[in-house]
Design a protein around this motif. Structure first.
Motif, PDB file in Angstrom:
ATOM      1  N   VAL A 230      25.018 -19.936  -8.225  1.00 22.46           N
ATOM      2  CA  VAL A 230      23.974 -19.459  -8.987  1.00 22.46           C
ATOM      3  C   VAL A 230      24.120 -18.465  -9.598  1.00 22.46           C
ATOM      4  N   GLU A 231      25.162 -18.247 -10.004  1.00 18.63           N
ATOM      5  CA  GLU A 231      25.155 -17.883 -12.041  1.00 18.63           C
ATOM      6  C   GLU A 231      24.760 -18.158 -13.065  1.00 18.63           C
ATOM      7  N   GLU A 232      24.904 -20.249 -12.839  1.00 16.13           N
ATOM      8  CA  GLU A 232      23.762 -21.293 -13.472  1.00 16.13           C
ATOM      9  C   GLU A 232      23.029 -21.491 -13.404  1.00 16.13           C
ATOM     10  N   ALA A 233      22.341 -20.863 -12.213  1.00 13.15           N
ATOM     11  CA  ALA A 233      20.806 -21.593 -12.278  1.00 13.15           C
ATOM     12  C   ALA A 233      19.917 -20.770 -12.951  1.00 13.15           C
ATOM     13  N   GLN A 234      18.822 -21.193 -13.605  1.00 18.06           N
ATOM     14  CA  GLN A 234      17.834 -20.618 -14.084  1.00 18.06           C
ATOM     15  C   GLN A 234      16.835 -20.608 -14.455  1.00 18.06           C
ATOM     16  N   GLY A 235      16.011 -19.726 -14.083  1.00 19.87           N
ATOM     17  CA  GLY A 235      14.215 -19.290 -14.146  1.00 19.87           C
ATOM     18  C   GLY A 235      14.055 -18.628 -12.465  1.00 19.87           C
ATOM     19  N   VAL A 236      15.389 -18.026 -11.936  1.00 25.12           N
ATOM     20  CA  VAL A 236      15.502 -17.266 -11.104  1.00 25.12           C
ATOM     21  C   VAL A 236      13.229 -16.646 -11.506  1.00 25.12           C
ATOM     22  N   GLY A 237      13.890 -15.485 -12.290  1.00 27.71           N
ATOM     23  CA  GLY A 237      12.485 -14.911 -12.931  1.00 27.71           C
ATOM     24  C   GLY A 237      11.254 -16.068 -13.232  1.00 27.71           C
ATOM     25  N   ASP A 238      10.971 -16.908 -12.511  1.00 31.36           N
ATOM     26  CA  ASP A 238       8.968 -17.354 -12.934  1.00 31.36           C
ATOM     27  C   ASP A 238       8.858 -17.606 -11.320  1.00 31.36           C
ATOM     28  N   PHE A 239      10.042 -17.805 -10.665  1.00 29.01           N
ATOM     29  CA  PHE A 239       9.871 -16.788  -8.951  1.00 29.01           C
ATOM     30  C   PHE A 239       9.789 -15.587  -8.776  1.00 29.01           C
ATOM     31  N   LEU A 240       9.991 -14.942  -9.030  1.00 31.19           N
ATOM     32  CA  LEU A 240      10.402 -13.585  -9.081  1.00 31.19           C
ATOM     33  C   LEU A 240       8.568 -12.756  -9.688  1.00 31.19           C
ATOM     34  N   GLN A 241       8.585 -13.600 -10.821  1.00 30.24           N
ATOM     35  CA  GLN A 241       7.163 -12.440 -11.102  1.00 30.24           C
ATOM     36  C   GLN A 241       5.943 -13.623 -10.232  1.00 30.24           C
ATOM     37  N   GLU A 242       6.107 -14.595 -10.229  1.00 28.90           N
ATOM     38  CA  GLU A 242       5.124 -14.828  -9.261  1.00 28.90           C
ATOM     39  C   GLU A 242       5.070 -14.343  -7.170  1.00 28.90           C
ATOM     40  N   LEU A 243       6.119 -13.640  -7.074  1.00 30.54           N
ATOM     41  CA  LEU A 243       6.164 -13.244  -5.769  1.00 30.54           C
ATOM     42  C   LEU A 243       5.564 -11.814  -5.767  1.00 30.54           C
ATOM     43  N   LYS A 244       5.945 -10.823  -6.822  1.00 34.40           N
ATOM     44  CA  LYS A 244       5.150  -9.806  -7.489  1.00 34.40           C
ATOM     45  C   LYS A 244       3.620  -9.805  -7.829  1.00 34.40           C
ATOM     46  N   ARG A 245       3.575 -10.992  -8.471  1.00 37.98           N
ATOM     47  CA  ARG A 245       2.131 -11.186  -8.633  1.00 37.98           C
ATOM     48  C   ARG A 245       0.951 -11.393  -7.182  1.00 37.98           C
ATOM     49  N   GLU A 246       1.801 -11.807  -6.339  1.00 33.98           N
ATOM     50  CA  GLU A 246       0.883 -12.905  -5.224  1.00 33.98           C
ATOM     51  C   GLU A 246       1.596 -11.856  -4.298  1.00 33.98           C
ATOM     52  N   PHE A 260      22.886  -9.526  -7.298  1.00 32.92           N
ATOM     53  CA  PHE A 260      24.400  -9.152  -7.955  1.00 32.92           C
ATOM     54  C   PHE A 260      23.997 -10.378  -8.362  1.00 32.92           C
ATOM     55  N   ASN A 261      25.016 -10.781  -9.076  1.00 38.11           N
ATOM     56  CA  ASN A 261      24.656 -11.981 -10.199  1.00 38.11           C
ATOM     57  C   ASN A 261      24.131 -11.781 -11.402  1.00 38.11           C
ATOM     58  N   MET A 262      23.057 -10.704 -11.567  1.00 33.21           N
ATOM     59  CA  MET A 262      22.529 -10.861 -12.551  1.00 33.21           C
ATOM     60  C   MET A 262      23.130 -11.237 -13.790  1.00 33.21           C
ATOM     61  N   LYS A 263      22.180 -11.881 -14.846  1.00 33.99           N
ATOM     62  CA  LYS A 263      22.460 -12.231 -16.196  1.00 33.99           C
ATOM     63  C   LYS A 263      23.040 -11.150 -16.561  1.00 33.99           C
ATOM     64  N   GLU A 264      23.483 -10.745 -18.103  1.00 30.70           N
ATOM     65  CA  GLU A 264      23.530  -8.839 -18.500  1.00 30.70           C
ATOM     66  C   GLU A 264      22.445  -8.770 -19.214  1.00 30.70           C
ATOM     67  N   ASP A 265      21.846  -9.733 -19.727  1.00 29.87           N
ATOM     68  CA  ASP A 265      20.605  -9.364 -20.357  1.00 29.87           C
ATOM     69  C   ASP A 265      19.618  -9.160 -20.258  1.00 29.87           C
ATOM     70  N   GLU A 266      19.733  -8.971 -18.508  1.00 30.01           N
ATOM     71  CA  GLU A 266      17.771  -8.806 -17.393  1.00 30.01           C
ATOM     72  C   GLU A 266      17.568  -8.293 -16.741  1.00 30.01           C
ATOM     73  N   LEU A 267      18.322  -7.091 -17.253  1.00 33.01           N
ATOM     74  CA  LEU A 267      18.337  -5.993 -16.561  1.00 33.01           C
ATOM     75  C   LEU A 267      16.886  -5.029 -16.959  1.00 33.01           C
ATOM     76  N   ARG A 268      16.228  -5.308 -17.891  1.00 31.46           N
ATOM     77  CA  ARG A 268      14.442  -5.107 -17.982  1.00 31.46           C
ATOM     78  C   ARG A 268      13.866  -5.744 -17.461  1.00 31.46           C
ATOM     79  N   GLU A 269      13.647  -7.206 -17.604  1.00 33.92           N
ATOM     80  CA  GLU A 269      13.122  -8.353 -16.614  1.00 33.92           C
ATOM     81  C   GLU A 269      12.913  -7.959 -14.851  1.00 33.92           C
ATOM     82  N   PHE A 270      13.921  -7.084 -14.619  1.00 34.68           N
ATOM     83  CA  PHE A 270      14.433  -6.874 -13.376  1.00 34.68           C
ATOM     84  C   PHE A 270      13.507  -5.937 -12.992  1.00 34.68           C
TER      85      PHE A 270
END
Length: 562
Positions: A230-246, A260-270
């Motif tokens: 899960v931690e090595e997967a890339q691109g979850v933000g694209d799914f989450l932005q679409e979820l929010k938008r729709e 859990f397991n959010m990458k260190e620099d992703e707080l603002r994106e979340f």
């Protein structure tokens, strides 16, 4: 930071675990009518937002987090008409209802998965992750969150399906646009009904490394925790932005995510102003309770480590957004037994813990029973536990060489069932929760710890929670407790948790003594006591504009600096 104000910013939230909240039909299981019955109680406590754990149709392998029909209320909780009435009654009281949103996985009894099993190479198989085995083995060596392989073989084939949780909870394939569309349609259906939003379960897991590589094992079972993938997967933000938008964005919905397991620099994106979610739970305090291999080797409570992670998470979100602050939920043991030293596990200590939590920067979330200081429940045997994870952790402990008594003690300290014992409404039979036989053991402490008794006692934990919430939401202090900065204080003091909340030239000191002996804290200014949790707490001037705050063991004070 100048934060754009949102409708939920000044609110206080409360989680209901419906199975254990209030039973009105005598079947031993809480229900929706039981929630309606207690809305006035919650309003008086000061609650605005209510998050209800899953009410959907389910086989209850994982207590409703295995959903077989997203559009139906499980009959054990009542009817859709009951739910509609709940929405109406909440609205009358200016309260907001959140549902639990479980969209990483569904139940193996869901129509989609049943169709997938019937035709493992057909359309519905692509709603999930059906992968061929490798050399007669599962596709990879991941260990599920509940133990054992994440791969379950499809009978009569060389295919395996993925389940990061229990085998009865197959993961949904978010790479499939049709799956996403179906989920968005369902979410909008609930929001159109009048929901204020959702608590979002295990959401980081929706993005996988699609090649499903194996990794170096981290245990004797030859497996590695699935979080590695899960931690090595890339691109979850694209799914989450679409979820929010729709969905959420269209309804101005409030969302609080379990991340859990959010990458260190992703707080603002979340959780930034344009982030995926309104807020997310701060699980950093929980991290200091983890054992290396499981509950059985978890460390004793370390106050200084706990204080450090709490301070760090408050500082990290300072210029980003709000966190949702908790000391317990349905997946954790009781906070009063987890985040207090042994000598502080009493009413004064519980009030002290409440003070430090409720007045943090962020959105306070209470969990049912927290407001009366409910405690962990000692079970007589593993058979008295219901939770799938607890049973797994007990077996892990026994395999590691612990005795039955030692393994049960690990469960007593960490089991999720500690939070799931029935709500203690009174000293009557079954704690006033049901007239039938409760689905899970009632904690024997209900005779001493219950709502009815505490409502009559001005010095009770419940009465103190009401004062705390009233102070936080008061006209005079609402702005500073909502938007004010967080600044740690007295960090050199070994057993003191203290911080300032400050805004527009005003400062409030929140200080608590987790130590065994009285502490004398020198404050540079004079101050006025707004609230304290016990007698014997004083702030006195000491000349040259300074003060001395005397805090007995388990003492907590809220002081406005003058």
């Amino acid at each position: 930071m100048n934060m754009k104000k949102q409708w939920w910013h000044e609110k206080v939230a409360y989680q209901i675990y419906p199975k254990s909240f209030n039973d009105t039909d005598g079947d031993g299981i809480g229900d929706i009518r039981g929630i309606i019955e207690k809305l006035d109680y919650l309003k008086e406590l000061g609650i605005d937002i209510i998050w209800i754990s899953p009410l959907y149709q389910s086989p209850f392998v994982d207590q409703g987090y295995d959903i077989s029909d997203y559009y139906k209320i499980d009959p054990v909780f009542g009817t859709m008409e009951d739910f509609d009435e709940l929405l109406l009654e909440a609205k009358k009281r200016d309260m907001y209802i959140l549902m639990d949103l479980v969209i990483n996985h569904c139940s193996d009894k869901h129509e989609w998965f049943q169709k997938a099993l019937a035709d493992p190479y057909g359309e519905y198989a692509d709603y999930f992750y059906f992968e061929k085995g490798r050399d007669g083995n599962p596709p990879s060596n991941y260990r599920s969150y509940f133990g054992g392989s994440v791969w379950q073989q499809v009978e009569g084939t060389d295919l395996y399906y993925l389940h990061l949780f229990a085998k009865e909870q197959p993961d949904l394939n978010w790479e499939n646009a049709t799956v996403r569309k179906e989920l968005y349609q369902m979410i909008n259906w609930w929001l159109d009904k009048g929901l204020a939003g959702f608590r979002i379960d295990a959401i980081i897991n929706i993005k996988k490394v699609l090649s499903f590589p194996s990794y170096e094992p981290d245990g004797d079972d030859g497996l590695v925790t699935c979080t590695k993938m899960v931690e090595e997967a890339q691109g979850v933000g694209d799914f989450l932005q679409e979820l929010k938008r729709e969905t959420f964005e269209k309804h101005h919905a409030f969302t609080v995510a379990e991340v859990f397991n959010m990458k260190e620099d992703e707080l603002r994106e979340f959780i930034g102003e344009e982030g995926h979610f309104s807020t997310m739970f701060d699980f950093s305090p929980l991290s200091v309770t983890f054992g290396e291999h499981g509950w059985y080797d978890a460390p004793e409570f370390d106050f200084r480590k706990w204080r450090e992670v709490l301070y760090t998470s408050q500082k990290e979100c300072k210029n980003t957004g709000f966190l949702a602050n908790i000391i317990e939920n349905h997946d954790e043991p009781r906070g009063a037994c987890t985040y207090l030293p042994k000598h502080a596990q009493n009413d004064n200590g519980t009030k002290m813990l409440a003070t430090t939590s409720i007045l943090l920067r962020g959105l306070p979330f209470l969990y049912q029973g927290q407001e009366i200081g409910m405690k962990n429940c000692m079970m007589d045997s593993i058979e008295e536990y219901n939770d799938i994870d607890t049973i797994n952790q007990y077996e892990l402990a026994r395999k590691a060489g612990l005795s039955d008594k030692e393994a049960l003690m690990a469960c007593f300290r960490h089991s999720r069932d500690n939070a799931r014992t029935p709500m203690q409404w009174s000293g009557a039979d079954n704690a006033g929760f049901t007239e039938g036989t409760a689905w899970l053991k009632v904690n024997p402490c209900y005779k001493e710890i219950n709502v009815e008794a505490q409502e009559k006692d001005v010095n009770s934990v419940l009465s103190y929670y009401k004062k705390l919430i009233t102070l936080r939401k008061s006209e005079a202090y609402r702005e500073i407790f909502t938007y004010g900065d967080f600044q740690p204080a007295f960090e050199a003091e070994e057993m003191i948790l203290a911080y300032y909340r400050q805004a527009e030239g005003r400062r409030i000191l929140v200080a608590a003594n987790f130590g065994k002996t009285e502490a004398a804290l020198t404050v540079d200014e004079t101050g006025e006591m707004l609230l304290c949790n016990m007698e014997g707490i004083e702030i006195k001037g000491i000349g040259e504009g300074g003060s001395r705050l005397m805090l007995p063991s388990c003492g907590a004070a809220v002081i406005e600096i003058l």
